[in-house]
Scaffold this motif. Structure first.
Motif, PDB file in Angstrom:
ATOM      1  N   GLU A 171       0.807  -1.222   0.000  1.00  0.00           N
ATOM      2  CA  GLU A 171       0.000   0.000   0.000  1.00  0.00           C
ATOM      3  C   GLU A 171       0.835   1.264   0.000  1.00  0.00           C
ATOM      4  OE1 GLU A 171      -4.307  -0.708   1.965  1.00  0.00           O
ATOM      5  OE2 GLU A 171      -2.598  -0.514   3.315  1.00  0.00           O
ATOM      6  N   ARG A 172       2.061   1.160   0.492  1.00  0.00           N
ATOM      7  CA  ARG A 172       2.926   2.337   0.518  1.00  0.00           C
ATOM      8  C   ARG A 172       3.424   2.684  -0.881  1.00  0.00           C
ATOM      9  NH1 ARG A 172       5.313  -0.062   5.596  1.00  0.00           N
ATOM     10  NH2 ARG A 172       7.334  -0.329   4.600  1.00  0.00           N
ATOM     11  N   HIS A 173       3.154   1.809  -1.877  1.00  0.00           N
ATOM     12  CA  HIS A 173       3.674   2.016  -3.235  1.00  0.00           C
ATOM     13  C   HIS A 173       2.584   2.290  -4.261  1.00  0.00           C
ATOM     14  CE1 HIS A 173       7.788   0.771  -2.136  1.00  0.00           C
ATOM     15  NE2 HIS A 173       7.130   0.133  -1.185  1.00  0.00           N
ATOM     16  N   CYS A 174       1.363   2.544  -3.808  1.00  0.00           N
ATOM     17  CA  CYS A 174       0.278   2.841  -4.746  1.00  0.00           C
ATOM     18  C   CYS A 174      -0.776   3.661  -4.020  1.00  0.00           C
ATOM     19  CB  CYS A 174      -0.339   1.544  -5.286  1.00  0.00           C
ATOM     20  SG  CYS A 174      -1.104   0.525  -4.009  1.00  0.00           S
ATOM     21  N   ARG A 175      -1.810   4.071  -4.746  1.00  0.00           N
ATOM     22  CA  ARG A 175      -2.891   4.796  -4.078  1.00  0.00           C
ATOM     23  C   ARG A 175      -3.866   3.834  -3.435  1.00  0.00           C
ATOM     24  NH1 ARG A 175      -4.297   8.247  -9.016  1.00  0.00           N
ATOM     25  NH2 ARG A 175      -3.158   6.430  -9.726  1.00  0.00           N
ATOM     26  N   ARG A 176      -4.115   2.697  -4.144  1.00  0.00           N
ATOM     27  CA  ARG A 176      -5.165   1.813  -3.662  1.00  0.00           C
ATOM     28  C   ARG A 176      -4.848   0.359  -3.985  1.00  0.00           C
ATOM     29  NH1 ARG A 176     -10.752   0.180  -3.646  1.00  0.00           N
ATOM     30  NH2 ARG A 176     -10.681  -0.657  -5.739  1.00  0.00           N
ATOM     31  N   ILE A 177      -4.985  -0.487  -2.988  1.00  0.00           N
ATOM     32  CA  ILE A 177      -4.842  -1.938  -3.170  1.00  0.00           C
ATOM     33  C   ILE A 177      -6.237  -2.530  -3.352  1.00  0.00           C
ATOM     34  CG2 ILE A 177      -4.419  -4.044  -1.805  1.00  0.00           C
ATOM     35  CD1 ILE A 177      -1.823  -2.985  -2.795  1.00  0.00           C
ATOM     36  N   SER A 178      -6.398  -3.394  -4.322  1.00  0.00           N
ATOM     37  CA  SER A 178      -7.689  -4.083  -4.421  1.00  0.00           C
ATOM     38  C   SER A 178      -7.478  -5.572  -4.660  1.00  0.00           C
ATOM     39  CB  SER A 178      -8.572  -3.458  -5.495  1.00  0.00           C
ATOM     40  OG  SER A 178      -7.886  -3.440  -6.716  1.00  0.00           O
ATOM     41  N   VAL A 179      -8.499  -6.335  -4.263  1.00  0.00           N
ATOM     42  CA  VAL A 179      -8.451  -7.789  -4.347  1.00  0.00           C
ATOM     43  C   VAL A 179      -9.393  -8.246  -5.443  1.00  0.00           C
ATOM     44  CG1 VAL A 179      -9.223  -9.880  -3.132  1.00  0.00           C
ATOM     45  CG2 VAL A 179      -7.898  -8.150  -1.915  1.00  0.00           C
ATOM     46  N   ARG A 180      -8.918  -9.135  -6.328  1.00  0.00           N
ATOM     47  CA  ARG A 180      -9.851  -9.832  -7.227  1.00  0.00           C
ATOM     48  C   ARG A 180      -9.803 -11.298  -6.870  1.00  0.00           C
ATOM     49  NH1 ARG A 180      -8.770  -6.993 -12.985  1.00  0.00           N
ATOM     50  NH2 ARG A 180      -8.727  -4.890 -12.101  1.00  0.00           N
ATOM     51  N   ARG A 181     -10.955 -11.803  -6.493  1.00  0.00           N
ATOM     52  CA  ARG A 181     -11.001 -13.185  -6.042  1.00  0.00           C
ATOM     53  C   ARG A 181     -11.087 -14.146  -7.206  1.00  0.00           C
ATOM     54  NH1 ARG A 181     -15.770 -13.528  -1.968  1.00  0.00           N
ATOM     55  NH2 ARG A 181     -16.338 -11.554  -2.916  1.00  0.00           N
ATOM     56  N   GLY A 182     -10.315 -15.228  -7.124  1.00  0.00           N
ATOM     57  CA  GLY A 182     -10.478 -16.351  -8.028  1.00  0.00           C
ATOM     58  C   GLY A 182     -11.342 -17.359  -7.325  1.00  0.00           C
ATOM     59  N   TRP A 183     -10.884 -18.580  -7.215  1.00  0.00           N
ATOM     60  CA  TRP A 183     -11.628 -19.607  -6.512  1.00  0.00           C
ATOM     61  C   TRP A 183     -11.631 -19.331  -5.005  1.00  0.00           C
ATOM     62  CZ3 TRP A 183     -14.840 -23.600  -6.828  1.00  0.00           C
ATOM     63  CH2 TRP A 183     -14.949 -24.412  -5.697  1.00  0.00           C
ATOM     64  N   GLU A 184     -12.784 -19.580  -4.360  1.00  0.00           N
ATOM     65  CA  GLU A 184     -12.861 -19.513  -2.912  1.00  0.00           C
ATOM     66  C   GLU A 184     -13.907 -20.508  -2.450  1.00  0.00           C
ATOM     67  OE1 GLU A 184     -14.193 -15.763  -1.192  1.00  0.00           O
ATOM     68  OE2 GLU A 184     -12.722 -16.011   0.388  1.00  0.00           O
ATOM     69  N   GLY A 185     -13.534 -21.416  -1.554  1.00  0.00           N
ATOM     70  CA  GLY A 185     -14.504 -22.368  -1.031  1.00  0.00           C
ATOM     71  C   GLY A 185     -13.831 -23.605  -0.470  1.00  0.00           C
ATOM     72  N   LEU A 186     -14.669 -24.565  -0.079  1.00  0.00           N
ATOM     73  CA  LEU A 186     -14.152 -25.804   0.493  1.00  0.00           C
ATOM     74  C   LEU A 186     -13.726 -26.754  -0.609  1.00  0.00           C
ATOM     75  CD1 LEU A 186     -16.743 -26.464   3.331  1.00  0.00           C
ATOM     76  CD2 LEU A 186     -14.286 -26.058   3.637  1.00  0.00           C
ATOM     77  N   VAL A 187     -12.586 -27.411  -0.409  1.00  0.00           N
ATOM     78  CA  VAL A 187     -12.117 -28.419  -1.350  1.00  0.00           C
ATOM     79  C   VAL A 187     -11.758 -29.683  -0.564  1.00  0.00           C
ATOM     80  CG1 VAL A 187     -11.239 -26.769  -3.052  1.00  0.00           C
ATOM     81  CG2 VAL A 187      -9.728 -27.566  -1.227  1.00  0.00           C
TER      82      VAL A 187
END
Ligand code: VNL
Length: 168
Positions: A42-58
């Motif tokens: 975060e110290r190297h940009c204005r905004r950090i964002s997350v894009r989720r791929g897979w999420e769940g139980l396996v």
């Protein structure tokens, strides 16, 4: 588990041995970071964002070679994301946690949504970390660690993509 090209790279990481090429001092300093990587990025940009791929139980057989590093469980919670610094993909991340550990406050790990994991993990300081293992795929650096918030193990793998500030 996903067709995101950055997340797919996580599967090709080779973990370093003593004979492998080693990171330069700047790269090492990033790779050995014990605090929140999200906050550092975060110290190297204005905004950090997350894009989720897979999420769940396996099930155990879908969760890869990390299983040897975690307590046995029938199922695991898997979360894969790409972290963006402004509009550039900086980091591909993967978290694996045994389902049996998702009770109490750790249940929150399944409801992070688009909030970066670090905001939860480092909310009251720096959790215990067993080790940091370094790895590489092509010319990119990666690391994986086992963290133990409240003594519960979670395995994190982070791959630094070509635009990440780690590469200067
Ligand atoms: C996440 C964010 C994961 C930052 C990370 O590494 C990371 C996440 C596993 O939101 O899942 O460095």
């Amino acid at each position: 588990m996903t067709d995101d090209p950055y997340i797919s790279l996580l599967a090709s990481i080779q973990w370093l041995t003593a004979e492998s090429p080693q990171p330069n001092p700047t790269e090492r300093d990033w790779l050995m970071e014990c605090g929140s990587m999200t906050r550092r990025l975060e110290r190297h940009c204005r905004r950090i964002s997350v894009r989720r791929g897979w999420e769940g139980l396996v099930t155990a057989d879908e969760s890869g070679d990390e299983l040897a590093l975690l307590p046995a469980s029938e199922r695991y919670w898997l979360r894969e994301v790409v972290l963006y610094g402004d509009d550039a993909p900086w980091l591909a991340g993967r978290m694996v946690i045994p389902e049996s550990m998702l009770n109490g406050p750790e249940y929150a790990l399944t409801t992070l949504g688009d909030m970066p994991l670090g905001r939860w993990l480092f909310r009251d300081g720096i959790p215990a970390r067993d080790y940091i293992q370094l790895g590489r795929t092509g010319s990119l650096w990666a690391r994986r660690s086992c963290l133990r918030p409240n003594g519960k193990p979670l395995l994190l793998t982070e791959l630094f993509l070509p635009d990440a500030p780690l590469y200067g």
